[in-house]
Every structure is written in structure tokens, then in C-alpha cells.
Design an enzyme around this catalytic site. Structure first.
Site, PDB file in Angstrom:
ATOM      1  N   PHE B 218       0.859  -1.189   0.000  1.00 40.08           N
ATOM      2  CA  PHE B 218       0.000   0.000   0.000  1.00 40.08           C
ATOM      3  C   PHE B 218       0.891   1.233   0.000  1.00 40.08           C
ATOM      4  O   PHE B 218       1.657   1.459   0.938  1.00 40.08           O
ATOM      5  CB  PHE B 218      -0.935   0.047   1.216  1.00 40.08           C
ATOM      6  CG  PHE B 218      -1.888   1.214   1.147  1.00 40.08           C
ATOM      7  CD1 PHE B 218      -3.143   1.076   0.572  1.00 40.08           C
ATOM      8  CD2 PHE B 218      -1.524   2.464   1.620  1.00 40.08           C
ATOM      9  CE1 PHE B 218      -4.010   2.162   0.452  1.00 40.08           C
ATOM     10  CE2 PHE B 218      -2.387   3.562   1.511  1.00 40.08           C
ATOM     11  CZ  PHE B 218      -3.632   3.408   0.938  1.00 40.08           C
ATOM     12  N   ASP B 324       9.138   3.260   1.998  1.00 44.01           N
ATOM     13  CA  ASP B 324       7.896   3.941   2.351  1.00 44.01           C
ATOM     14  C   ASP B 324       7.628   3.734   3.842  1.00 44.01           C
ATOM     15  O   ASP B 324       7.159   2.680   4.256  1.00 44.01           O
ATOM     16  CB  ASP B 324       6.750   3.382   1.493  1.00 44.01           C
ATOM     17  CG  ASP B 324       5.385   3.975   1.849  1.00 44.01           C
ATOM     18  OD1 ASP B 324       5.262   4.628   2.917  1.00 44.01           O
ATOM     19  OD2 ASP B 324       4.435   3.768   1.067  1.00 44.01           O
ATOM     20  N   LYS B 355       1.549  10.513   8.314  1.00 47.67           N
ATOM     21  CA  LYS B 355       0.823   9.961   9.466  1.00 47.67           C
ATOM     22  C   LYS B 355       1.316  10.483  10.824  1.00 47.67           C
ATOM     23  O   LYS B 355       1.098  11.644  11.143  1.00 47.67           O
ATOM     24  CB  LYS B 355       0.891   8.437   9.412  1.00 47.67           C
ATOM     25  CG  LYS B 355      -0.095   7.839   8.380  1.00 47.67           C
ATOM     26  CD  LYS B 355      -0.179   6.327   8.525  1.00 47.67           C
ATOM     27  CE  LYS B 355      -1.146   5.681   7.569  1.00 47.67           C
ATOM     28  NZ  LYS B 355      -2.452   5.476   8.154  1.00 47.67           N
ATOM     29  N   THR B 379       2.161  24.471  -4.783  1.00 48.71           N
ATOM     30  CA  THR B 379       1.801  25.732  -4.113  1.00 48.71           C
ATOM     31  C   THR B 379       2.299  25.764  -2.676  1.00 48.71           C
ATOM     32  O   THR B 379       3.018  26.672  -2.276  1.00 48.71           O
ATOM     33  CB  THR B 379       0.275  25.942  -4.125  1.00 48.71           C
ATOM     34  OG1 THR B 379      -0.151  26.056  -5.474  1.00 48.71           O
ATOM     35  CG2 THR B 379      -0.109  27.211  -3.361  1.00 48.71           C
TER      36      THR B 379
END
Lengths: 493, 493
Positions: B218, B324, B355, B379
Site C-alpha cells: 500500500f 515507504d 501519518k 503551491t
């Protein structure tokens, strides 16, 4: 001359006359206009080259860890106020760039500062909810106060995320799920679909669907949104993308009244191209995505009639119509959403937002909610803190009648800039409210102008190849417009 | 029995003995352990079914605007404290789900609440910087205090964004840019590259490069990250994806010591598969991305030796190695980064986070900075407010020696859960620190267990097909572990 009638002389803003008085006498309607920030600086003040030594020192330190090549200067936000940004060297700049069009109601707006002290806000800050699992008890209040009070007509569902690119990508996902569900009909997912998608293979992973966007569009920089983006090659080169099509965005000529035939023709050709992509290519177009004003791509406008016809083409072909209001939304065009100016006969299917709203996400028609749970989902699903700020922004816009202000100052700016085309190299004045742009002869002259303006005390940005874009906050008033216009004249002199 | 030696009886935690004392006597090292939250509830208290009437009322109201099917209950964060979450009905739950593994140092942690009152924090809140244009003067301090103090060895560059999916997608983009630049050599972009990419066509848009990930992985839910994801079909079906490959993640058998040969074999096979994808397929693998523990996909572990060899394969083939750590990072495994346990001979190329860190982004080796500006850009480029919180988290972990706490409580939990396999249906206990999981016989039994545990006062989540995952905060102590274990026993009884 409109210019001389409406605008005060250069002398005025350099005098000791307070901004409040200036704004009053400078108003095109001659009504008494109160300054939204009576205690903001009365004019720019530049004391060093920009970036100055203090900015450079911080940038050198930061450059050890991050790329600093894009940085204009380092900001001292504690000292910034209203429409003025102060930098690390004490330079005070009138800000019509506003953090890339992302500051809505002025620096250190009292309503924002007050919000920071509210217990509910501090609770939300210290306890970040996974909104899809256990939202805070006041989340639903934020949804109503921030998003529902300004929901585009008929669009009473909202999905919140963390940034504008995420907003667009989730809107695209929604379109694909909707379109696939329609194709599938009443049957459930097949085992083949469920197993093939785990390998990124069809039929579970569709290879025959696309999102149609436009040349010069900007919809973000992640893999799906970047595929739909086509503003600058340097953003896209070397990054894999889907083979989704791009239609020609009409290239209007200005002034509009002198180019009626040309402009109608290019809009018609663009619409024909869209219709051909939808009806004559092998791939199913799940959605068309478009900005009301192509912003990063050069502030390209089209007529309300163009957008109404575009929506009609989508509806006739069961293609979803996504309006990307990430940069145009939240008041800068004089209506809360830029697309309100189109008088659509029915609402768009999705409207995405971020930037000035502080909170990001998209509105959707309730019929687009996926049938199965967990398909539109992630850990945070937005940010309660930013939603509370969005609610405060909505309230501030209403309290101070900021949309009306934007309409007035926007007209004033557009009129005076149009007048200025006679005496300076600017051309192609275009705008909706205070969301205004003009061109300079070429990119080099544009870049030199931006640098010079900053050095003269106006923080201003570009877009497209040779365009200057004005992105003032909603609190930008006539007095500020005078400073901007006079500084431009001085720069061109 | 380890269980009975180490763990207090059920009676203890229902007694009036304060948590502080319980934690002290319950410590496996018998050292005096202070409660991190002396004023948190001493035990769960359930007064309604969950979700209760107050939660349901809010959910019904929210359901007008948003899909509420995934919501467990509505949280009253003002009343939550430490390791306990209180819901809208006044139910007090020990929380080992923690907003999908995203609460680091406890609800209403005093350090977090104090931060909210600091002027610099409130300034950052009221004036959101576009960090690539005009960062706040203290941004560089946040970068150092939040990110650099815990930077993986040798990784002193960081790119910040807004969420975990964005972190991974920007890491992927960095890999593609790096690999394309190597292929291109010294020459500049060709005109053909720059024009073709605007149409999403090769050579500017590469169609011969990929990111290699693993089955059950994931990495997020946006178009690029979802392509690399393969945990659940419902996340992926109907959404276009790139044809990037997936290697088999080794399926270890437990207890590890009983399955040494099998486990070595499946790891070897997986590595061989990775090497084949890299060397024998037409597409260039720009990077391999892997989670230290596949979290959403079922808490799948591999040995440190596996990861070291995986890195070696990447290095031998000039493929970037992306770790990750969105779910595993920030202390839950007993080291700040889970990959520290591998003792890699050299750092990974990129490490992504989000997280529990509140701030999202990725570390990168300085050599991966794109040669041209504006290629890694957006941005906001992260959030100064969340970076200040990240700095506070790092400080809190150090002040309270929370990594040591996680190691102790993790061992205690793993030992006791292993013991519990003899008397309950749980199996396949696996963990690193307090990042622990076990299986139940099937998905239906797992789901029923999760519901029952919540009703008994423990908020707990699942992952994979039949796995229960424990994601306590770093402040979870032995006393809390006793409550968890006793509640599990009661549930199975």
C-alpha cells in the site's frame, strides 16, 4: 480619460494622507469606503535589494536541505498585515501574488488570529482526526459552515482532501468509478475484474477511459493531475503519464469587442474538437475537466456561452463536467465561484477547490457517491483545522461584503489597465473581478517587469509565457489599486 | 508461563489502584515506570453500544454531505486523553488504532497543547506560506528541528508535501527525473522531448519506465501511488493505472524459528523475481518502493537480510531504493525509522513519511535534487504548522524516552501474545517494537473480534484479509498492554 477620472495621482499615496481617506475619495462610486485594515502599512517600503541579506542568509541555510531556487524572499509573517507582506529584511511589499493566490482575507486577519485562540480549534490542532473513521464531534458543523453555505447550487456533497492536486485526482477517480458502474450496469464486479486490477491489467484496470482536458491547463502535479496538465513542459518532461487527450482552449483576442468574429470562431472550433474527442475516438471520455480561467497557463478566458455549450456537450454524451476552481474559487472573480458567471442551466457534476479556501476537496452531485464504501477514502480525508479556517473565511467574506469589494476594485483595475495600454507596453487586459492579467511583449520583458515591481515594493507574479497575473486578496481596495497602478507607471517610465 | 510472570491479572486493572502503580509493578524490567499521562482514564468505560445514539445522530446529519459508512464512531477529542479516546456518547476506549496509526504522543498531549499557544505557531496558522516562494523566517528552524534531527543517516535533503500519497508520488517523480537525466547524459532536453510531453507522448513522456512495487503493498490512492498499491481490489478496480510491475512479497511462516528453511526460500525467490524484473524486462525500473512492514496489506514482514539484499540488487543495477515509512515511521517499531533495524551498509535513496509525523514528505539523497528548478514544486510544499508539530513530536520522543518505552512494551506484548496462541484462536504473531499483528482464522471472525473488542472498550483495527493490527501510540505502557490482553482474553472466552 477613465484613468485620470477614477484614479488618484501618484502624489496622493506618497503623502501622509491615511489610507482610509484615500480609499474613500478614490472609490469609483464615491461612497465612503472603510479600510479593512486600518493598521496596515500605508505604502510599500523597500530598504534593500530583494532578496536582501537577511533573506539570503536564511536561504543559504535552507539550501542545505531544500531547493531554494524558486524563492523570491523569506517572509516575516508576524510583521505582515492585511495586503502587505514584510520580508526578513524589513521590506514592506504590497502583495498581489499572495502566496500563489492562496491568501484570502489578508495577513494576520483578526478573525483568523481569534480563531487560533478558540478551544475547539486548539483541540482539533492537537488531535488530528482520521475523518473517515472517527470524525470530531464538530466536523459536521465545519462541513455545514465552511462548505455547505457556499456550495454551488445543487451540489450538496463534498469530499475533502489535503491539496488541490489531490482534489482533482479524487474527482477523476469519482468520474471513472461512475462511468465504469454505468457500463457495468446492475451486475457486481466480476472475479476477473477484481483479480486483474491487482496487476494493473484490464478489464479491472480500464485502458479505454480518459479524462479530457485542455492545452495550457493546470490541474496539478501528481501522476493523474499532471497528465491533465499542459501548462509548462518542465513540469511534465520525464514523468510517465496516461494517454489522455487535450483539446484546444480557445485563444481569444483582446479587446474582445474588436475581435467578436475571431473569438466566436475559435470557441466554436474548440467545442467541435471536444465533441469529436468524445464521440469519435476509441477511448471513453469519463469527464471533461476545465478551469474557469486557465491560470498557470497564462490567464486564458473563454465566454460564458462557451462553458454553457461545453456543459451541454458533456450532458448530451453522458460525460461528467468537472470545474477546477482551485485557483479561481473563493471570491477573487467577484462571485464566490468563478463559474457562477456562466449562468449554467444546471450545476457542474464536480467542482474542485483548495488554495484560498485553505481546505481542499471537491463538491459532487450526490448521485456520484460510489456504491461501495472505502473507494473514495484515505487516512485524513481532509483537515478539521483548515475546515474551521474555511468557515471563518466564509464568515469574513460575508461580514465585510468582500465580493462586492472585489467587483468594485476589479472594475477599477480593469478600466485603468485598459487605459494604460495606450501609454505602456501592456496589452490584452483580461479579467473577471479582481482576477486580472495582461501581457508584455515577451517573457524576458515580463520577467524584468516582475523583478522591477518587486524592487519598487509590489510583490507580483507571472503565468504563461509573457503574462502578468494579479492575484490580490479579497481585501484589496481602491487605495491599493492606485499604488499598484502608479508603481506600474513608474516602472514603465 | 511468560504470560503469568509478566502480566498482571484481570483484577488489577479493574481495581482502584492508580495506573501509575500498575505500570510500575507490571514492568518487565521491574524498574519504576512513570505513567506518561497521570490524569488519563484508568480503564475503558463503555456505556452504550458503539456507535451510540449521539454518534449516530451526528453521522446521520453528516451523511447528507459525506459517505459515513466507514465511520466507527464520532470522537469527542476535548474529552480524550493520552491513550484513551472518548466518543460522542461518553464511551471511553483504550485506543490501539489511533486514527489509523496517526497519533504519535497521545491525545491532548500537553506539549501539543502548549505549542498551540505559542505566537510563532499562531502566526504560521494565520498566514499560510507558499514555501517555495516565500517561506516563513522560522521554516528553516522547523526543517532542522523536525526533519534533520531524525534524518536517516546520510539523507540530509527533505521535500515536504501534504499527505502520504503525495510523498510517494513526488518520490516516484524524483526517481523518474533522475533516471531520465542519467539516460540523457550531458545534453539538454530536446525540443522533441519538450513538445511531445505536452501531448503525453514519448519521448518526452516516457512509456518505458516503471516503479517496481510488491503484491499486497500500500503506497497510496492517487493515480501513481495507487498503481504501486496492491492491497485490496476495491481500492483499485475501475481506476486507470500504469503498467508497472509487482514482485511477490515473501510470505513468511510463523513462528519464525520453526520455518527457517521455508522463509529463507521465499525471500530468495522474491529477490530473484525482483532481479528478473529489473534485468530481463523491456521497461527500465527507475525505483523499487517497499514498506518495511506491509501494513494495510496484512502486516507482512521480511528479514533484515532480505532488505539488505534488495538494496544491493538496486545498487548493482542503478535502480533507486525507496523506503515507504508512512505507516512504520516515527517510533512505533522501537527505532525512529523502521528500516534502522536492517543495518543497511548505506542509506536508502529516499524515505517517505506522513501519518504520525503530522507533516508529510520524503528524505532524499542530495544527488537526487533535479538539475532544473520548479520540477519538484507545488503551491504549499508542505505545511509550516504541521512541521512545527513534528518538531514537538521529536522533542517529546526524546524527553520521555519513548523509543525505549516502545521497545519494552513491544516485547511485553509480543511475548504475551505468543503465549496467548496456546489458549485462543490467534496465530502468526509478528511484530517490530509495538508495531504488532496477529491473524484470526478468517475475515469474518476477525471482523467480529474487532467489533466485540470495541464494545468491550478497546478501539482496534484490522488489515489484510484476516489480520488484527496493533497501532498503539508511543505512550502506550505496560498497564495499557495488560488491559488490551485481558480484554482479548475476555473476548475469546
Amino acid at each position: 480619460m477613465i484613468h485620470s477620472i477614477l484614479r488618484q495621482s501618484t502624489r496622493r499615496y506618497t503623502s501622509k494622507v491615511p489610507t482610509r481617506f484615500l480609499a474613500t475619495v478614490a472609490s469609483p462610486t464615491q461612497e465612503a469606503v472603510k479600510a479593512f485594515f486600518p493598521d496596515e502599512p500605508s505604502r510599500p517600503k523597500v530598504v534593500t535589494t530583494i532578496p536582501g541579506p537577511a533573506s539570503k542568509k536564511i536561504m543559504a541555510r535552507l539550501n542545505q536541505y531544500q531547493d531554494t531556487r524558486s524563492i523570491f524572499f523569506v517572509a516575516d509573517f508576524a510583521k505582515s498585515k492585511g495586503n502587505y507582506i514584510v520580508d526578513a529584511d524589513g521590506n514592506t511589499l504590497l502583495d498581489v501574488f499572495a502566496q500563489i493566490a492562496s491568501i484570502p482575507v489578508g495577513y494576520n486577519n483578526p478573525a483568523f488570529l481569534a480563531l487560533s485562540k478558540e478551544p475547539a480549534f486548539q483541540t482539533a490542532l492537537a488531535n488530528r482526526a482520521a475523518l473517515g473513521v472517527s470524525p470530531n464531534i464538530d466536523w459536521v458543523d465545519s462541513v455545514e459552515k465552511a462548505f455547505m453555505t457556499v456550495a454551488p447550487e445543487g451540489m450538496d456533497n463534498v469530499f475533502t482532501v489535503m491539496c488541490g492536486s489531490c482534489a482533482n485526482e479524487n474527482a477523476f477517480k469519482t468520474a471513472f468509478m461512475y462511468k465504469a458502474a454505468k457500463k457495468r450496469g446492475d451486475r457486481d464486479f466480476s472475479l476477473q475484474e477484481l483479480s486483474s486490477c491487482m496487476k494493473n491489467e484490464s478489464p479491472g484496470t480500464p485502458d479505454d477511459m480518459s479524462i479530457l482536458s485542455f492545452n495550457q491547463a493546470f490541474h496539478g502535479r501528481l501522476f493523474g493531475s499532471l497528465t491533465a496538465t499542459a501548462s509548462k513542459a518542465i513540469h511534465k518532461v520525464d514523468i510517465p503519464a496516461f494517454d489522455w487527450p487535450k483539446a484546444t482552449f480557445p485563444q481569444l483576442k483582446y479587446p474582445l469587442q474588436d475581435h467578436v468574429e475571431h473569438n466566436q470562431r475559435v470557441e466554436k472550433e474548440s467545442l467541435q474538437e471536444v465533441e469529436d474527442f468524445i464521440t469519435k475516438t476509441n477511448k471513453t471520455v469519463a469527464a471533461v475537466v476545465i478551469e474557469p480561467i486557465q491560470s498557470e497557463g497564462g490567464d486564458n478566458h473563454a465566454s460564458p456561452d462557451f462553458f454553457r455549450k461545453l456543459q451541454a456537450i458533456c450532458q448530451n454524451n453522458d460525460v461528467l463536467f468537472i470545474v477546477d476552481e482551485v485557483q479561481t474559487g473563493v471570491g477573487a472573480t467577484g462571485t464566490f465561484w468563478a463559474h457562477e458567471a456562466w449562468n449554467l442551466p444546471s450545476p457542474p457534476d464536480m467542482v474542485t477547490f483548495s488554495k484560498k479556501f485553505q481546505a481542499a476537496g471537491f463538491y459532487l452531485s450526490p448521485r456520484l457517491r460510489p456504491t461501495q464504501a472505502y473507494r473514495l477514502y484515505n487516512t485524513w480525508m481532509g483537515d478539521p483545522v483548515r475546515a474551521m479556517q474555511a468557515a471563518a473565511i466564509v464568515q469574513e467574506i460575508e461580514n465585510k461584503d468582500l465580493l462586492n469589494n472585489v467587483q468594485n476594485v476589479g472594475k477599477y483595475l480593469q478600466d485603468n489597465l485598459t487605459e494604460m495600454t495606450k501609454t505602456t507596453p501592456i496589452e490584452n487586459i483580461r479579467g473577471q473581478g479582481a482576477f486580472i492579467a495582461f501581457d508584455l511583449p515577451d517573457g524576458a520583458k515580463r520577467d524584468a517587469f516582475l523583478m522591477d515591481m518587486r524592487q519598487r515594493g509590489v510583490n507580483i507574479g507571472g503565468c504563461g509565457d509573457r503574462t502578468v497575473r494579479l492575484r490580490p486578496m479579497l481585501t484589496f481596495q481602491i487605495g491599493h489599486a492606485d499604488i499598484l497602478l502608479d508603481t506600474m507607471e513608474a516602472s514603465f517610465a
